[in-house]
Design an enzyme around this catalytic site. Sequence first.
Site, PDB file in Angstrom:
ATOM      1  N   LYS A 186      -0.781  -9.293  28.274  1.00  0.00           N
ATOM      2  CA  LYS A 186      -2.185  -9.039  28.548  1.00  0.00           C
ATOM      3  C   LYS A 186      -2.353  -8.153  29.805  1.00  0.00           C
ATOM      4  O   LYS A 186      -1.397  -7.941  30.544  1.00  0.00           O
ATOM      5  CB  LYS A 186      -2.939 -10.360  28.719  1.00  0.00           C
ATOM      6  CG  LYS A 186      -2.913 -11.230  27.448  1.00  0.00           C
ATOM      7  CD  LYS A 186      -3.468 -10.512  26.226  1.00  0.00           C
ATOM      8  CE  LYS A 186      -3.955 -11.432  25.132  1.00  0.00           C
ATOM      9  NZ  LYS A 186      -2.901 -11.908  24.202  1.00  0.00           N
TER      10      LYS A 186
HETATM   11  C1  PLP Z   1      -3.421 -13.337  23.353  1.00  0.00           C
HETATM   12  C2  PLP Z   1      -4.631 -13.851  22.683  1.00  0.00           C
HETATM   13  C3  PLP Z   1      -4.927 -15.211  22.612  1.00  0.00           C
HETATM   14  C4  PLP Z   1      -3.962 -16.289  23.003  1.00  0.00           C
HETATM   15  O1  PLP Z   1      -3.443 -16.202  24.247  1.00  0.00           O
HETATM   16  P1  PLP Z   1      -2.048 -16.890  24.605  1.00  0.00           P
HETATM   17  O2  PLP Z   1      -2.083 -16.908  26.087  1.00  0.00           O
HETATM   18  O3  PLP Z   1      -0.956 -16.008  24.073  1.00  0.00           O
HETATM   19  O4  PLP Z   1      -2.048 -18.251  24.006  1.00  0.00           O
HETATM   20  C5  PLP Z   1      -6.131 -15.599  22.060  1.00  0.00           C
HETATM   21  N1  PLP Z   1      -7.009 -14.695  21.591  1.00  0.00           N
HETATM   22  C6  PLP Z   1      -6.747 -13.380  21.627  1.00  0.00           C
HETATM   23  C7  PLP Z   1      -7.766 -12.423  21.106  1.00  0.00           C
HETATM   24  C8  PLP Z   1      -5.545 -12.915  22.138  1.00  0.00           C
HETATM   25  O5  PLP Z   1      -5.278 -11.606  22.132  1.00  0.00           O
END
Ligand code: PLP
Length: 397
Positions: A186
Amino acid sequence: MPGFELFGDLERKEVNDVLESGVLMRYGFDGMRNGHWKAKELESELQGTFKSNHVQLVSSGTAAVTVALASAGVGAGDEVIMPTFTFVASFEAIMMLSAIPVLVDIDDTLGLCPEAVEKAITPKTKAIMVVQMCGSMANMDALQTIANKHNLLLVEDACQAIGGTYKGKPLGSIGDLGCFSFDFVKTITCGEGGAVITNNKDYYLNADHYSDHGHDHVGNDRGAETHPFLGYNFRISELHAAVGLAQVKRLPEFIDIQKRNYTVLRDALSQIPEVTFRTVPEGGEESYAFLNFFLPNADIANKVAQNFKESGVDACWNYYTNNWHYLKKWDHLKDIKSLYPVSPEVRKGLEYLKTKTYEKSDHYISRNISCLIKLSWTESELKERASKMVKAIQDSL
Ligand SMILES: *Cc1c(COP(=O)(O)O)cnc(C)c1O
């Protein structure tokens, strides 16, 4: 998008603070921690970043969505409206609480289609979960109006849109509750981590307690704390929060780089008349984490994806046949392949997925290409990438 590309001294310093005190847990151990409260500090930093009264850090973005829904009282048998184009975490979180995911079409924003949302509302609907995919946003005013009219919660998953805004408000801060992920890919990363943000004090206190076994966090003797209700463990560790604390301070720098790189690629692609771009709602500004564009039809989009691969343009996807982000490949959900029994109510609630078709979503997703914007590209790499992309597209037309 990924903050991990620019991991450096600032991150190391914050992590070393934690390693030196040895207190890896975010709660308690006041005497041992040399004044280091990385999770608390990151929460207060994020209050500013996301212009939100309350922030609760948790262990992941998936945990954030789960905790957000639980904190607002979503549970057994409630229907939660969510988009067909999202990460699998959306329905995982809903089903964790024995609620029912109701998938509805997206539109040319690549986010929830407001008309489709309104049509999907039933007496069992409790929440609308909007997912701000690939750095941009759905039509938030329209969705907010629908949520208000039907007295529904609006939960905003902004995991992929950290730093984007809508009418001056940070994405994530518009709904009743917002969710973020700080996983490794992210825009800012903790390694693993997430956050729930809200201006509602009750939801915040619920999130604070629920994510730590129901602990009320009153006083400074952890063992003596009481538990007003059942909870779970969705805590973040001090080590993870320390990384995030360094990264969040660099967010403006990351967004600037993304915007610059995005603009170079978008300008190059704009010269091809057959290429159109995803709609950004009026008043919206993307986080520039991805560049999304449409080709005239699915065949051409496939060819472009293939040509990108062959010419070394990485990190671009056609999500139509992607295992993780589009309902087409979610057979494990459609067939309810669960390790443990799923309630008859949820089973029945998911039956529609066996037959329902999503022409509108197919129309947009099958023609879409989504390209990650990296932070580490040099100017010459970026130029080369732009010309390779243009050639690969022109060769596909
Ligand atoms: C990455 C993501 C998640 C989940 O996040 P994690 O930290 O990997 O559990 C949820 N929603 C969206 C849209 C994402 O891109």
